[in-house]
Write a protein that holds these residues in place. Structure first.
Motif, mmCIF file in Angstrom:
data_model
loop_
_atom_site.group_PDB
_atom_site.id
_atom_site.type_symbol
_atom_site.label_atom_id
_atom_site.label_comp_id
_atom_site.label_asym_id
_atom_site.label_seq_id
_atom_site.Cartn_x
_atom_site.Cartn_y
_atom_site.Cartn_z
ATOM 1 N N HIS A 20 0.878 -1.173 0.000
ATOM 2 C CA HIS A 20 0.000 0.000 0.000
ATOM 3 C C HIS A 20 0.911 1.216 0.000
ATOM 4 C CE1 HIS A 20 -3.373 2.389 2.294
ATOM 5 N NE2 HIS A 20 -3.276 2.739 1.016
ATOM 6 N N PHE A 21 0.988 1.889 -1.125
ATOM 7 C CA PHE A 21 2.015 2.913 -1.311
ATOM 8 C C PHE A 21 1.418 4.271 -1.645
ATOM 9 C CE2 PHE A 21 3.752 -1.210 -2.563
ATOM 10 C CZ PHE A 21 4.824 -1.296 -1.695
ATOM 11 N N ARG A 22 2.088 5.302 -1.150
ATOM 12 C CA ARG A 22 1.757 6.669 -1.561
ATOM 13 C C ARG A 22 2.755 7.046 -2.654
ATOM 14 N NH1 ARG A 22 2.178 9.199 3.022
ATOM 15 N NH2 ARG A 22 -0.018 9.096 3.594
ATOM 16 N N LEU A 23 2.267 7.219 -3.865
ATOM 17 C CA LEU A 23 3.141 7.531 -5.003
ATOM 18 C C LEU A 23 3.518 9.012 -4.989
ATOM 19 C CD1 LEU A 23 1.216 5.515 -7.760
ATOM 20 C CD2 LEU A 23 3.045 4.723 -6.246
ATOM 21 N N THR A 24 4.523 9.361 -5.773
ATOM 22 C CA THR A 24 4.971 10.754 -5.881
ATOM 23 C C THR A 24 3.817 11.669 -6.279
ATOM 24 O OG1 THR A 24 6.962 9.755 -6.770
ATOM 25 C CG2 THR A 24 6.880 12.155 -6.770
ATOM 26 N N SER A 25 2.894 11.128 -7.065
ATOM 27 C CA SER A 25 1.734 11.911 -7.523
ATOM 28 C C SER A 25 0.742 12.191 -6.403
ATOM 29 C CB SER A 25 1.013 11.129 -8.623
ATOM 30 O OG SER A 25 0.593 9.870 -8.111
ATOM 31 N N GLY A 26 0.913 11.515 -5.243
ATOM 32 C CA GLY A 26 -0.040 11.667 -4.148
ATOM 33 C C GLY A 26 -1.112 10.583 -4.165
ATOM 34 N N LEU A 27 -1.206 9.851 -5.292
ATOM 35 C CA LEU A 27 -2.188 8.772 -5.388
ATOM 36 C C LEU A 27 -1.710 7.553 -4.604
ATOM 37 C CD1 LEU A 27 -3.026 9.046 -9.210
ATOM 38 C CD2 LEU A 27 -4.337 9.959 -7.286
ATOM 39 N N HIS A 28 -2.660 6.695 -4.256
ATOM 40 C CA HIS A 28 -2.332 5.456 -3.545
ATOM 41 C C HIS A 28 -2.365 4.284 -4.522
ATOM 42 C CE1 HIS A 28 -3.653 7.035 0.679
ATOM 43 N NE2 HIS A 28 -2.892 7.892 0.015
ATOM 44 N N SER A 29 -1.473 3.311 -4.302
ATOM 45 C CA SER A 29 -1.420 2.154 -5.189
ATOM 46 C C SER A 29 -1.033 0.910 -4.412
ATOM 47 C CB SER A 29 -0.407 2.409 -6.309
ATOM 48 O OG SER A 29 -0.323 1.271 -7.145
ATOM 49 N N SER A 30 -1.433 -0.250 -4.941
ATOM 50 C CA SER A 30 -1.044 -1.512 -4.307
ATOM 51 C C SER A 30 0.296 -2.009 -4.841
ATOM 52 C CB SER A 30 -2.111 -2.577 -4.559
ATOM 53 O OG SER A 30 -2.222 -2.800 -5.944
ATOM 54 N N GLN A 31 0.856 -1.290 -5.826
ATOM 55 C CA GLN A 31 2.143 -1.693 -6.399
ATOM 56 C C GLN A 31 3.084 -0.507 -6.458
ATOM 57 O OE1 GLN A 31 1.506 -3.417 -10.282
ATOM 58 N NE2 GLN A 31 1.621 -5.471 -9.410
ATOM 59 N N TYR A 32 4.357 -0.810 -6.284
ATOM 60 C CA TYR A 32 5.369 0.227 -6.483
ATOM 61 C C TYR A 32 6.488 -0.373 -7.316
ATOM 62 C CZ TYR A 32 9.112 3.527 -5.767
ATOM 63 O OH TYR A 32 10.125 4.416 -5.973
ATOM 64 N N PHE A 33 6.909 0.370 -8.342
ATOM 65 C CA PHE A 33 7.941 -0.122 -9.242
ATOM 66 C C PHE A 33 9.093 0.874 -9.314
ATOM 67 C CE2 PHE A 33 9.715 -0.503 -13.572
ATOM 68 C CZ PHE A 33 10.228 -1.784 -13.445
ATOM 69 N N GLN A 34 10.318 0.387 -9.115
ATOM 70 C CA GLN A 34 11.512 1.235 -9.222
ATOM 71 C C GLN A 34 12.517 0.509 -10.126
ATOM 72 O OE1 GLN A 34 13.855 3.471 -9.796
ATOM 73 N NE2 GLN A 34 12.981 4.582 -8.059
ATOM 74 N N CYS A 35 12.609 0.982 -11.361
ATOM 75 C CA CYS A 35 13.393 0.266 -12.376
ATOM 76 C C CYS A 35 14.882 0.201 -12.037
ATOM 77 C CB CYS A 35 13.198 0.914 -13.747
ATOM 78 S SG CYS A 35 13.574 -0.195 -15.121
ATOM 79 N N ALA A 36 15.388 1.222 -11.348
ATOM 80 C CA ALA A 36 16.815 1.227 -10.987
ATOM 81 C C ALA A 36 17.184 -0.021 -10.196
ATOM 82 C CB ALA A 36 17.157 2.484 -10.198
ATOM 83 N N LEU A 37 16.217 -0.549 -9.443
ATOM 84 C CA LEU A 37 16.502 -1.723 -8.615
ATOM 85 C C LEU A 37 16.696 -2.986 -9.450
ATOM 86 C CD1 LEU A 37 14.208 -1.132 -5.519
ATOM 87 C CD2 LEU A 37 16.679 -0.818 -5.707
ATOM 88 N N VAL A 38 16.077 -3.065 -10.597
ATOM 89 C CA VAL A 38 16.327 -4.230 -11.454
ATOM 90 C C VAL A 38 17.625 -4.036 -12.235
ATOM 91 C CG1 VAL A 38 14.881 -3.548 -13.447
ATOM 92 C CG2 VAL A 38 15.286 -5.932 -12.997
ATOM 93 N N LEU A 39 17.891 -2.793 -12.633
ATOM 94 C CA LEU A 39 19.102 -2.535 -13.440
ATOM 95 C C LEU A 39 20.380 -2.541 -12.604
ATOM 96 C CD1 LEU A 39 17.716 0.202 -15.858
ATOM 97 C CD2 LEU A 39 17.950 -2.258 -16.258
ATOM 98 N N GLN A 40 20.251 -2.606 -11.261
ATOM 99 C CA GLN A 40 21.455 -2.712 -10.437
ATOM 100 C C GLN A 40 22.120 -4.077 -10.629
ATOM 101 O OE1 GLN A 40 20.891 -2.889 -6.073
ATOM 102 N NE2 GLN A 40 18.800 -3.578 -6.474
ATOM 103 N N TYR A 41 21.384 -5.024 -11.215
ATOM 104 C CA TYR A 41 21.938 -6.350 -11.484
ATOM 105 C C TYR A 41 22.234 -6.466 -12.974
ATOM 106 C CZ TYR A 41 20.074 -7.293 -6.865
ATOM 107 O OH TYR A 41 19.805 -7.231 -5.523
ATOM 108 N N PRO A 42 23.517 -6.431 -13.343
ATOM 109 C CA PRO A 42 23.855 -6.448 -14.766
ATOM 110 C C PRO A 42 23.262 -7.632 -15.535
ATOM 111 C CG PRO A 42 25.766 -5.830 -13.484
ATOM 112 C CD PRO A 42 24.702 -6.247 -12.497
#
Ligand code: ZN
Length: 190
Positions: A20-42
Motif C-alpha cells: 500500500h504505497f503513496r506515489l509521488t503523484s499523491g495517489l495510492h497504489s497496491s504496487q510500487y515499481f523502481q526500475c533502478a533496482l532491477v538494473l542494479q543487477y547487470p
C-alpha cells in the motif's frame, strides 16, 4: 521474453513491490515499481535490454542516446549488445542538451533508449534533440511502458513490457478503507 518472465525478474530484484504505497503523484497504489533496482543487477539488465537490441538489430544503429539519469544504464547495455556507442542527454536550464563533448553527425542512425516511460516527455525531447542535430532517429526502445499505451512517439516504438498502473485517490482508496498502513516508497520502515 514473456510477461511472466519479466515480472519474475522485477520481483526477484525487489523492483516491484506489493503493498500500500503513496506515489509521488499523491495517489495510492497496491504496487510500487523502481526500475533502478532491477538494473542494479547487470545480468537482469542484459536480459531486458537484449529484447530491445534484438528488436532493432537489423537496422544499422550507430549510436544509442538516452535521457539522463534513468535511461543511462539501459542505453549503455543496449549499445553494448548492438556494438554501438552510447551517449546521453541531460537537462541544462530545463532543456535536454548534449554535454560532455557528446555530439551527433548528420544522417547518423540513432536509437533512443529509456528505462521507464510514463508520459514519454523526456524521451520525446531526446528524439527531437537528435533530429535537430540532423541524426536519423530509427526508433525508441524502453523496458517498461507505464503510460497505459497512451504515448505516441513520431518514430517506431518498442516497449519490452507494459505495466498497468492502478492508482486511487486517497479518499477513494480500497486499501485505506481496509485499514492497511501506507508506506512512502524509498523510505524503509520495518
Ligand atoms: Zn490508500
Amino acid at each position: 521474453m514473456t510477461k511472466d518472465e519479466a515480472l519474475e525478474i522485477f520481483r526477484a530484484s525487489g523492483a516491484l513491490l506489493e503493498g500500500h504505497f503513496r506515489l509521488t503523484s499523491g495517489l495510492h497504489s497496491s504496487q510500487y515499481f523502481q526500475c533502478a533496482l532491477v538494473l542494479q543487477y547487470p545480468q537482469y539488465a542484459e536480459k531486458l535490454c537484449r529484447e530491445i537490441a534484438n528488436h532493432f538489430i537489423g537496422q544499422n544503429i550507430e549510436t544509442v542516446i538516452s535521457p539522463a539519469i534513468g535511461g543511462i544504464v539501459a542505453g549503455q547495455e543496449v549499445a553494448r549488445l548492438l556494438g554501438t556507442r552510447a551517449i546521453f542527454a541531460e537537462r541544462e536550464n530545463e532543456q535536454m542538451t548534449l554535454r560532455r563533448g557528446f555530439s551527433l553527425k548528420k544522417g547518423e542512425r540513432v536509437l533512443a533508449v529509456e528505462d521507464v516511460v510514463t508520459t514519454g516527455g523526456s524521451l520525446q525531447e531526446v528524439i527531437t534533440l537528435a533530429q535537430k542535430a540532423g541524426a536519423d532517429v530509427v526508433g525508441v526502445g524502453y523496458i517498461v511502458d507505464r503510460s497505459g499505451g497512451k504515448t505516441a512517439f513520431d518514430v517506431p516504438a518498442f516497449p519490452v513490457f507494459q505495466m498497468d498502473v492502478v492508482a486511487h485517490q486517497p479518499d477513494d482508496c480500497p486499501l485505506c478503507k481496509k485499514g492497511f498502513p501506507i508506506v512512502k516508497p524509498g523510505s524503509r520502515k520495518d
